[in-house]
Motif scaffolding. Structure first.
Motif, PDB file in Angstrom:
ATOM      1  N   THR A 148       0.833  -1.210   0.000  1.00  0.00           N
ATOM      2  CA  THR A 148       0.000   0.000   0.000  1.00  0.00           C
ATOM      3  C   THR A 148       0.863   1.255   0.000  1.00  0.00           C
ATOM      4  N   ALA A 149       2.096   1.146   0.495  1.00  0.00           N
ATOM      5  CA  ALA A 149       3.011   2.288   0.461  1.00  0.00           C
ATOM      6  C   ALA A 149       3.301   2.725  -0.961  1.00  0.00           C
ATOM      7  N   SER A 150       3.281   1.792  -1.914  1.00  0.00           N
ATOM      8  CA  SER A 150       3.561   2.144  -3.312  1.00  0.00           C
ATOM      9  C   SER A 150       2.473   3.040  -3.883  1.00  0.00           C
ATOM     10  N   TYR A 151       1.220   2.830  -3.480  1.00  0.00           N
ATOM     11  CA  TYR A 151       0.146   3.692  -3.948  1.00  0.00           C
ATOM     12  C   TYR A 151       0.346   5.125  -3.446  1.00  0.00           C
ATOM     13  N   VAL A 152       0.860   5.267  -2.222  1.00  0.00           N
ATOM     14  CA  VAL A 152       1.118   6.599  -1.685  1.00  0.00           C
ATOM     15  C   VAL A 152       2.250   7.271  -2.454  1.00  0.00           C
ATOM     16  N   LEU A 153       3.337   6.550  -2.700  1.00  0.00           N
ATOM     17  CA  LEU A 153       4.436   7.122  -3.478  1.00  0.00           C
ATOM     18  C   LEU A 153       3.953   7.542  -4.865  1.00  0.00           C
ATOM     19  N   GLU A 154       3.142   6.713  -5.507  1.00  0.00           N
ATOM     20  CA  GLU A 154       2.603   7.088  -6.816  1.00  0.00           C
ATOM     21  C   GLU A 154       1.780   8.369  -6.713  1.00  0.00           C
ATOM     22  N   GLY A 155       0.987   8.499  -5.646  1.00  0.00           N
ATOM     23  CA  GLY A 155       0.200   9.709  -5.459  1.00  0.00           C
ATOM     24  C   GLY A 155       1.069  10.946  -5.323  1.00  0.00           C
ATOM     25  N   VAL A 156       2.201  10.825  -4.615  1.00  0.00           N
ATOM     26  CA  VAL A 156       3.135  11.944  -4.501  1.00  0.00           C
ATOM     27  C   VAL A 156       3.612  12.365  -5.882  1.00  0.00           C
ATOM     28  N   LEU A 157       4.031  11.392  -6.696  1.00  0.00           N
ATOM     29  CA  LEU A 157       4.553  11.707  -8.019  1.00  0.00           C
ATOM     30  C   LEU A 157       3.471  12.315  -8.919  1.00  0.00           C
ATOM     31  N   ARG A 158       2.246  11.805  -8.822  1.00  0.00           N
ATOM     32  CA  ARG A 158       1.160  12.374  -9.618  1.00  0.00           C
ATOM     33  C   ARG A 158       0.923  13.841  -9.259  1.00  0.00           C
ATOM     34  N   GLU A 159       0.913  14.155  -7.985  1.00  0.00           N
ATOM     35  CA  GLU A 159       0.683  15.538  -7.578  1.00  0.00           C
ATOM     36  C   GLU A 159       1.828  16.435  -8.037  1.00  0.00           C
ATOM     37  N   LEU A 160       3.051  15.967  -7.929  1.00  0.00           N
ATOM     38  CA  LEU A 160       4.191  16.756  -8.380  1.00  0.00           C
ATOM     39  C   LEU A 160       4.090  17.089  -9.863  1.00  0.00           C
ATOM     40  N   LEU A 161       3.561  16.155 -10.636  1.00  0.00           N
ATOM     41  CA  LEU A 161       3.484  16.340 -12.079  1.00  0.00           C
ATOM     42  C   LEU A 161       2.245  17.112 -12.526  1.00  0.00           C
ATOM     43  N   GLU A 162       1.189  17.083 -11.738  1.00  0.00           N
ATOM     44  CA  GLU A 162      -0.084  17.634 -12.186  1.00  0.00           C
ATOM     45  C   GLU A 162      -0.446  18.983 -11.565  1.00  0.00           C
ATOM     46  N   SER A 163       0.083  19.313 -10.411  1.00  0.00           N
ATOM     47  CA  SER A 163      -0.373  20.495  -9.686  1.00  0.00           C
ATOM     48  C   SER A 163       0.529  21.698  -9.956  1.00  0.00           C
ATOM     49  N   GLU A 164      -0.076  22.823 -10.297  1.00  0.00           N
ATOM     50  CA  GLU A 164       0.685  24.056 -10.473  1.00  0.00           C
ATOM     51  C   GLU A 164       1.355  24.477  -9.167  1.00  0.00           C
ATOM     52  N   ALA A 165       0.737  24.102  -8.043  1.00  0.00           N
ATOM     53  CA  ALA A 165       1.311  24.476  -6.751  1.00  0.00           C
ATOM     54  C   ALA A 165       2.646  23.797  -6.507  1.00  0.00           C
ATOM     55  N   MET A 166       2.943  22.715  -7.240  1.00  0.00           N
ATOM     56  CA  MET A 166       4.204  22.003  -7.067  1.00  0.00           C
ATOM     57  C   MET A 166       5.335  22.565  -7.930  1.00  0.00           C
ATOM     58  N   GLU A 167       5.002  23.490  -8.837  1.00  0.00           N
ATOM     59  CA  GLU A 167       6.014  24.010  -9.749  1.00  0.00           C
ATOM     60  C   GLU A 167       7.184  24.676  -9.027  1.00  0.00           C
ATOM     61  N   PRO A 168       6.961  25.446  -7.953  1.00  0.00           N
ATOM     62  CA  PRO A 168       8.124  26.029  -7.268  1.00  0.00           C
ATOM     63  C   PRO A 168       9.089  24.982  -6.733  1.00  0.00           C
ATOM     64  N   LEU A 169       8.563  23.873  -6.223  1.00  0.00           N
ATOM     65  CA  LEU A 169       9.442  22.813  -5.720  1.00  0.00           C
ATOM     66  C   LEU A 169      10.276  22.230  -6.846  1.00  0.00           C
ATOM     67  N   LEU A 170       9.644  21.959  -7.994  1.00  0.00           N
ATOM     68  CA  LEU A 170      10.365  21.345  -9.103  1.00  0.00           C
ATOM     69  C   LEU A 170      11.248  22.330  -9.854  1.00  0.00           C
ATOM     70  N   GLU A 171      11.147  23.614  -9.529  1.00  0.00           N
ATOM     71  CA  GLU A 171      12.076  24.587 -10.097  1.00  0.00           C
ATOM     72  C   GLU A 171      13.369  24.650  -9.312  1.00  0.00           C
ATOM     73  N   THR A 172      13.305  24.283  -8.042  1.00  0.00           N
ATOM     74  CA  THR A 172      14.483  24.427  -7.175  1.00  0.00           C
ATOM     75  C   THR A 172      15.085  23.107  -6.731  1.00  0.00           C
ATOM     76  N   HIS A 173      14.321  22.002  -6.859  1.00  0.00           N
ATOM     77  CA  HIS A 173      14.779  20.697  -6.380  1.00  0.00           C
ATOM     78  C   HIS A 173      14.668  19.662  -7.498  1.00  0.00           C
ATOM     79  N   ARG A 174      15.519  18.668  -7.426  1.00  0.00           N
ATOM     80  CA  ARG A 174      15.381  17.487  -8.270  1.00  0.00           C
ATOM     81  C   ARG A 174      14.929  16.349  -7.371  1.00  0.00           C
ATOM     82  N   VAL A 175      13.843  15.709  -7.767  1.00  0.00           N
ATOM     83  CA  VAL A 175      13.266  14.606  -6.994  1.00  0.00           C
ATOM     84  C   VAL A 175      13.735  13.290  -7.589  1.00  0.00           C
ATOM     85  N   HIS A 176      14.222  12.396  -6.741  1.00  0.00           N
ATOM     86  CA  HIS A 176      14.694  11.079  -7.155  1.00  0.00           C
ATOM     87  C   HIS A 176      13.841  10.041  -6.431  1.00  0.00           C
TER      88      HIS A 176
END
Length: 409
Positions: free
Chosen positions: A198-226
């Motif tokens: 079930t932890a994998s579904y949560v990780l997938e949700g994190v990645l989906r939000e990072l890719l889909e939400s405009e609110a996440m753009e500042p994070l992805l401008e300053t950080h690289r997520v691995h």
């Protein structure tokens, strides 16, 4: 990545079992399959989880069953309490001509408490020719991750690479989001214990939000997520418990040579993840996604960060408080949800066998400077008001991404 290592053959077994009213075929040959048939007695099929190379008895199981007749059967685990309060997770095969023809499946769901006999057994009414899969909770295999990755393959912010090859010949993926020249980094990982799905579904949700939400753009401008979605991909696909694997499991394998001893990881994947982490200039934050004990007790039914509450860092407390705010802001929604309570002993909690001295992903990231570096435990079942389903787990992951966006500044 090209390799001359052949992928290990499919494991598992298939058994045609004669029941009172017909024949049922029970298989564990599918990815993630786990379960040993003990005996058949009339309308009862008795199973047990396969422990394999784990040094303690554990509880994960996942079987495929197909009946040639209309019949109601009891699936029993005489030596194990592995049927949760909502019964098992279940999905059924779709008729030929579905989205991908033969072999397509509907969505995972809970069978329901009304089908549960007790913690050791449940009943199911098969239609003739029906094929069903049952599991302790909701499986998440490499195919599920590949389906997620396929949705976003055209997004230029996402890079999907092969990190290494397992001992079984499987290519281990790593997801990278954000600018390649970023000087700050976030590390996310899951499935160091193969059964903790079930932890994998949560990780997938994190990645989906990072890719889909405009609110996440500042994070992805300053950080690289691995993101390292499969710390033990061989175990995930074989259907191993993974937890307490001997001589030690993948989340006890982040070792380094020092002045006292020459140590090296046992497993190619943990070695490759450790090398990858060391290559990052500045690791700001790290989370490892896990699942706790099956259910019950003081902490096993709600999400929590693993820490002695009085020892939690200010950064982890801040993340926990933000996550509580985000999840509770939508707690009035009519759809089922999964909320977080940051209270000490609830959302910040410790448990036996967890030690800051163990060679874990969390500790390794902490040594590289990540703050917070934390393990997040995601329940297998949840509570009556906060149920775990694939949908609620992904939604919880999206909420966590929002909280991370406010943390990784």
């Amino acid at each position: 990545m090209e390799t001359d290592i052949a992928t290990e053959p499919a494991a598992g077994t298939g058994s045609d079992l004669e029941t009172t009213d017909g024949t049922v075929t029970v298989r564990t040959t599918h990815p993630g399959g786990n379960g040993r048939v003990l005996e058949v007695d009339g309308e009862a099929i008795r199973l047990e989880p396969e422990i394999r190379d784990s040094t303690r008895r554990w509880f994960y199981w996942y079987v495929d069953a197909e009946s040639d007749a209309d019949q109601t059967l009891r699936i029993e685990f005489p030596s194990d309490e592995v049927v949760g309060p909502r019964g098992p997770a279940v999905r059924t095969a779709m008729p030929c001509g579905g989205p991908i023809g033969n072999g397509a499946w509907d969505e995972w769901r809970w069978l329901g408490a009304d089908h549960r006999i007790d913690a050791t057994a449940f009943r199911y009414a098969f239609d003739a020719g029906e094929r069903v899969q049952f599991a302790l909770s909701f499986p998440y295999q490499r195919a599920d991750f590949d389906a997620f990755a396929f949705e976003y393959e055209s997004d230029p912010r996402l890079s999907l690479e092969t990190l290494t090859t397992t001992a079984g010949g499987r290519e281990v993926p790593v997801v990278r989001l954000g600018p390649s020249d970023a000087d700050r980094h976030v590390a996310l990982a899951a499935r160091h214990h193969a059964c903790e799905s079930t932890a994998s579904y949560v990780l997938e949700g994190v990645l989906r939000e990072l890719l889909e939400s405009e609110a996440m753009e500042p994070l992805l401008e300053t950080h690289r997520v691995h993101a390292y979605p499969f710390g033990d991909l061989d175990g995930v696909e074989r259907g191993d418990q993974g937890k307490y694997r001997g001589p030690h499991d993948h989340n006890r394998d982040y070792v380094d040579a020092n002045e006292i001893s020459e140590l090296s990881p046992l497993y190619p994947t943990t070695s490759a993840i450790a090398d990858d982490l060391r290559s990052l200039e500045s690791l700001s934050l790290a989370i490892d996604f896990h699942c706790p004990f099956k259910w019950g007790g003081d902490i096993n039914d709600r999400p929590f960060f693993v820490t002695e509450p009085t020892a939690a860092s200010d950064e982890l407390r801040g993340l926990a408080e933000r996550l509580e705010d985000v999840t509770r802001a939508r707690s009035s929604e009519t759809d089922p949800t999964l909320t977080y309570d940051a209270s000490p002993g609830v959302g910040l909690a410790s448990f036996d066998s967890q030690s800051g001295l163990l060679h874990t992903f969390e500790r390794y990231c902490s040594q590289l400077g990540a703050e917070p570096a934390a393990s997040l435990e995601v329940p297998y079942v949840g509570t009556a008001t906060d149920p775990v389903t694939p949908s609620t787990a992904r939604r919880f992951g999206r909420d966590l991404a929002v909280a991370l966006g406010a943390t990784a500044r």
